[in-house]
Scaffold this active site. Structure first.
Site, PDB file in Angstrom:
ATOM      1  N   PRO A  61       1.863   4.335  -2.244  1.00 11.68           N
ATOM      2  CA  PRO A  61       0.922   3.361  -2.792  1.00 11.68           C
ATOM      3  C   PRO A  61      -0.106   2.925  -1.737  1.00 11.68           C
ATOM      4  CG  PRO A  61       3.187   2.744  -3.298  1.00 11.68           C
ATOM      5  CD  PRO A  61       3.251   3.864  -2.312  1.00 11.68           C
ATOM      6  N   GLU A  62      -1.342   2.756  -2.188  1.00  6.37           N
ATOM      7  CA  GLU A  62      -2.414   2.325  -1.292  1.00  6.37           C
ATOM      8  C   GLU A  62      -2.547   0.799  -1.394  1.00  6.37           C
ATOM      9  OE1 GLU A  62      -4.716   4.879   0.104  1.00  6.37           O
ATOM     10  OE2 GLU A  62      -3.540   6.512  -0.734  1.00  6.37           O
TER      11      GLU A  62
ATOM     12  N   LYS B 120      -0.247  -3.430   3.073  1.00  5.36           N
ATOM     13  CA  LYS B 120       0.672  -2.870   2.083  1.00  5.36           C
ATOM     14  C   LYS B 120       1.978  -3.651   2.002  1.00  5.36           C
ATOM     15  CE  LYS B 120      -0.755   1.696   3.157  1.00  5.36           C
ATOM     16  NZ  LYS B 120      -0.274   3.067   3.102  1.00  5.36           N
TER      17      LYS B 120
ATOM     18  N   ARG C  21       1.586  14.298   7.397  1.00  5.40           N
ATOM     19  CA  ARG C  21       1.298  14.125   5.981  1.00  5.40           C
ATOM     20  C   ARG C  21       0.206  15.105   5.584  1.00  5.40           C
ATOM     21  NH1 ARG C  21       0.966   7.705   5.006  1.00  5.40           N
ATOM     22  NH2 ARG C  21       0.877   7.425   7.231  1.00  5.40           N
TER      23      ARG C  21
END
Ligand SMILES: [Zn+2]
Length: 262
Positions: free
Chosen positions: A2-3, A51, A249
């Site tokens: 999630p951003e 976040k 990533r």
């Protein structure tokens, strides 16, 4: 992953559902807080910081949660069927008329309110926070000018809220290869302002878009579009693994539109 805008929406969801309400039940399904019970406490608010989510209960407690890879908060009516299996639940907060369930959360930590800084104090300027400061974000990014741009954007100590998707999209929009050293980005301040604009535009939307097009397959420029043609030049989008060892990533870019500086 999630951003920041997804986390911001989760905070809004919890804030609307719980703030001002008394907890009639709490269930912390993590070993370190298995016996904690805040029943009778009143939720005083939920905010996002980058976040991270901070849910404040009474004057003295803060529930610190982080969605990490697969986490999500859902607010349900009492008796409503849960959208995910019960064994994924990490926290359940129940009021007289709502049940908030945190599924697969990466962090669940009950801390004293006065120690909140110990969990979010390291963060750079929050792209969606009231204290957003573009100049400070630029200053922090430039502190390590040789660092690859994408990696620097993902480092929440520089600026808080960018995940893998926005990092890839920002590099494309600014025409920069993800491995470009930060110190060689021609207009870093403009890039940082674009980042803020991107998250801000998406913070109220259920579907994120960086292209401005909300159709399912048209929403993004490069992220998860490997082998698809670039929207600008038709070259196939490339994917590769980048980042510090052990924490690599997937990185997506157009080999024609985004060249490394020579
Ligand atoms: Zn291209």
């Amino acid at each position: 992953m999630p951003e920041g805008d997804t986390v911001y929406r989760a905070a809004r969801l919890l804030d609307r559902a719980l703030t001002g309400h008394t907890l009639v039940g709490t269930d912390f399904r993590v070993p370190q807080h298995a016996t904690a019970d805040l029943t009778g406490g009143t939720v005083t608010g939920t905010i996002s910081r980058g976040k991270h989510l901070l849910t404040r209960i009474d004057e003295s407690w803060t529930l610190h949660t982080h969605l990490k890879m697969e986490g999500a908060w859902r607010v349900l009516d009492p008796g409503q069927r849960w959208p995910r299996p019960a064994h994924q639940a990490r926290v359940v907060l129940t009021t007289a008329d709502k049940v908030a369930v945190g599924f697969s959360l990466g962090v669940v930590e009950l801390i004293e309110r006065e120690t909140e800084e110990s969990v979010v104090g390291h963060l750079g300027p929050d792209l969606l926070g009231p204290d957003w400061d573009a100049d400070e974000a630029v200053r922090r990014l430039l502190a390590d000018p040789d660092r690859p741009l994408r990696e620097a954007l993902l480092d929440q100590r520089n600026l808080a809220g960018i995940g893998n998707m926005y990092a890839a999209e920002l590099c494309f929009i600014t025409g920069l290869h993800p491995e470009t050293p930060v110190g060689r980005v021609p207009d870093l301040r403009r890039l940082v302002l674009r980042a803020h604009q991107m998250l801000d535009l998406n913070k109220e939307r259920a579907l994120q878009s960086t292209t401005g097009d909300l159709r399912e397959r048209e929403r993004l420029w490069v992220y998860r579009r490997d082998r698809s043609p670039c929207r600008r030049c038709r070259s196939p989008i490339v994917v590769d693994m980048h980042g510090p060892a052990g924490r690599e990533r997937a990185s997506y870019w157009c080999p024609t539109c985004q060249r490394l500086p020579t």
